[in-house]
Design an enzyme around this catalytic site. Structure first.
Site, PDB file in Angstrom:
ATOM      1  CB  SER A 127      -1.114   0.098   1.278  1.00 23.32           C
ATOM      2  OG  SER A 127      -1.946  -0.737   1.059  1.00 23.32           O
ATOM      3  CG  ASP A 173      -5.050  -1.012   0.638  1.00 21.52           C
ATOM      4  OD1 ASP A 173      -5.255  -2.195   1.480  1.00 21.52           O
ATOM      5  OD2 ASP A 173      -4.666  -1.188  -0.408  1.00 21.52           O
TER       6      ASP A 173
HETATM    7  C1  GAF Z   1      -5.857  -4.233  -2.631  1.00 19.90           C
HETATM    8  C2  GAF Z   1      -7.132  -2.778  -2.723  1.00 19.90           C
HETATM    9  F1  GAF Z   1      -6.662  -1.921  -2.658  1.00 19.90           F
HETATM   10  C3  GAF Z   1      -7.732  -3.218  -1.240  1.00 19.90           C
HETATM   11  O1  GAF Z   1      -8.995  -2.419  -1.522  1.00 19.90           O
HETATM   12  C4  GAF Z   1      -8.168  -4.814  -1.120  1.00 19.90           C
HETATM   13  O2  GAF Z   1      -9.169  -5.026  -2.160  1.00 19.90           O
HETATM   14  C5  GAF Z   1      -7.344  -5.633  -1.377  1.00 19.90           C
HETATM   15  O3  GAF Z   1      -6.540  -5.298  -2.724  1.00 19.90           O
HETATM   16  C6  GAF Z   1      -7.666  -7.198  -1.439  1.00 19.90           C
HETATM   17  O4  GAF Z   1      -8.172  -7.422  -0.157  1.00 19.90           O
HETATM   18  O5  GAF Z   1      -4.953  -3.963  -1.606  1.00 19.90           O
END
Ligand code: GAF
Length: 384
Positions: A127, A173
């Site tokens: 992230s 995230d």
């Molecule tokens: C990525 C996305 F950004 C999150 O929102 C989430 O869906 C994740 O994948 C999977 O759990 O990090």
């Protein structure tokens, strides 16, 4: 030089003056609850000690200039570019997206100069995008004295990513990165946005979370992510529910019987069982049984591999090698098709598990993985 000093030094060097302040936001890992956020479900991420820091100061003229240590050249944009999603691209789109989201929400965003430094690796599924969005958001809210309580920040940062950058991600995230607390995992209900800070005392339990960067190149991650999301939404429509969150695990068989094809059935089974695994993990953590969460982590991985089909050989190899070397549980974390694996291990065994994964990689001819142990850390904050 640490990351905060790098941001400050970059600011001074680029703009020739001192920043007004520095704001930090971390990366995250998700302990469990994958691809459940955009299904209105449950997630249990925690914030990492790795952070992105933004040094910033107001600038006259209603323009934004951003320098990042990723790039020699700063990017400059004004309201016209910020107001039209897509006009700013690359890493600076996350910054312009935040300006856009704030302006779209009715705020008078101050022009600013910003310098960005980060310890969150880009493209590893930790992230880095939510980290830069959230650090920039914190900076602009403070610099402008904007009336925006922190409880609203995750949705705004998500909007920057969805509508400006164009990635159809959920709310997990940004929530983890903004609301994370040291020593805790964040239990988030993605429908109501209610959160509960769940104590996650690794030291007390003699355990560690080992994060293994698979170094697998992201293969078609964006398109596959969007495809998974579409198929979940179509399944919810077929089942006549708002979101797959509304299918309790007790009704799973009946729901599957109403779906026409095997692939959709497997996608739904992943989401429904994953929501239950989050609830079960939370119950174990509340009871102080950290080690016992291991099998749920591993079951989550099997579900992502076999039903949701979002893992890749490097990721599966890391999970198998960690488990063979004695991890209590291991799973891919994040959106998939590469990224990181986390393994729950005895604190004293982390190095041996990391070495076992590295050896398994070498045997298969994969690029050596990165490994580090992490503790749940604090969310977005002003550093001063
Ligand atoms: C990525 C996305 F950004 C999150 O929102 C989430 O869906 C994740 O994948 C999977 O759990 O990090």
């Amino acid at each position: 030089m640490n990351v905060a000093d790098r941001a400050t030094a970059g600011f001074r060097q680029r703009y020739g003056v001192e920043p007004a302040g520095r704001w930090a936001a971390p990366g995250r890992v998700n302990l469990i609850g994958e691809h459940t956020d955009y299904n209105d479900g449950f997630v249990l991420p925690f914030a990492l000690p790795l952070r992105t820091v933004v040094a910033a100061a107001p600038a006259p003229g209603g323009r934004w200039t951003v320098w990042s240590e990723l790039d020699d050249e700063p990017v400059e944009f004004g309201a016209a570019e910020a107001d039209e999603p897509g006009r700013v691209d690359g890493w600076a789109a996350y910054v312009a997206g935040v300006v856009w989201a704030l302006r779209a929400d009715g705020h008078d965003v101050p022009g600013a100069r910003l310098a960005v430094a980060s310890d969150v690796p880009v493209g590893s599924g930790l992230s880095s995008s939510a980290a830069i969005e959230s650090a920039v958001l914190a900076a602009l809210v403070d610099l402008g004295g904007l009336d925006l309580p922190a409880g609203r920040w995750p949705r705004l940062a998500q909007r920057a990513e969805n509508d400006y950058v164009g990635a159809p991600t959920g709310i997990m995230d940004q929530s983890a990165v903004i609301r994370g607390r040291a020593g805790h995992a964040l239990f988030l209900d993605c429908r109501t946005e209610e959160v509960e800070q769940i104590p996650f005392d690794l030291d007390g339990a003699g355990l560690a979370v080992l994060v293994i960067d698979s170094r697998a190149p992201h293969r078609h991650a964006d398109g596959e992510y969007a495809a998974r999301r579409r198929s979940c939404e179509q399944a919810a429509a077929t089942l006549g529910v708002t979101a797959l969150r509304d299918v309790p695990v007790a009704d799973l068989d009946a729901a599957l019987a109403r779906l026409g094809d095997d692939e959709t059935r497997r996608r739904v089974r992943h989401v429904v069982t994953e929501n239950q695994r989050v609830l079960d993990t939370v119950a174990l953590l509340r009871a102080g049984r950290v080690r016992d969460t291991g099998p749920l982590l591993t079951a989550s991985h099997a579900s992502m591999r076999d039903d949701f089909e979002i893992t890749v050989p490097e990721i599966d190899t890391a999970v198998e090698a960690a488990l063979s070397a004695g991890a209590y549980g291991a799973r891919m974390t994040g959106g998939g098709f590469g990224g990181c694996v986390l393994a729950l291990v005895d604190a004293g065994a982390a190095d041996a598990v990391a070495a076992a994964v590295t050896e398994a990689y070498a045997e298969r001819g994969f690029t050596a993985p990165g490994t580090l142990t992490v503790q749940p850390s604090g969310g977005a904050t002003r550093l001063g």
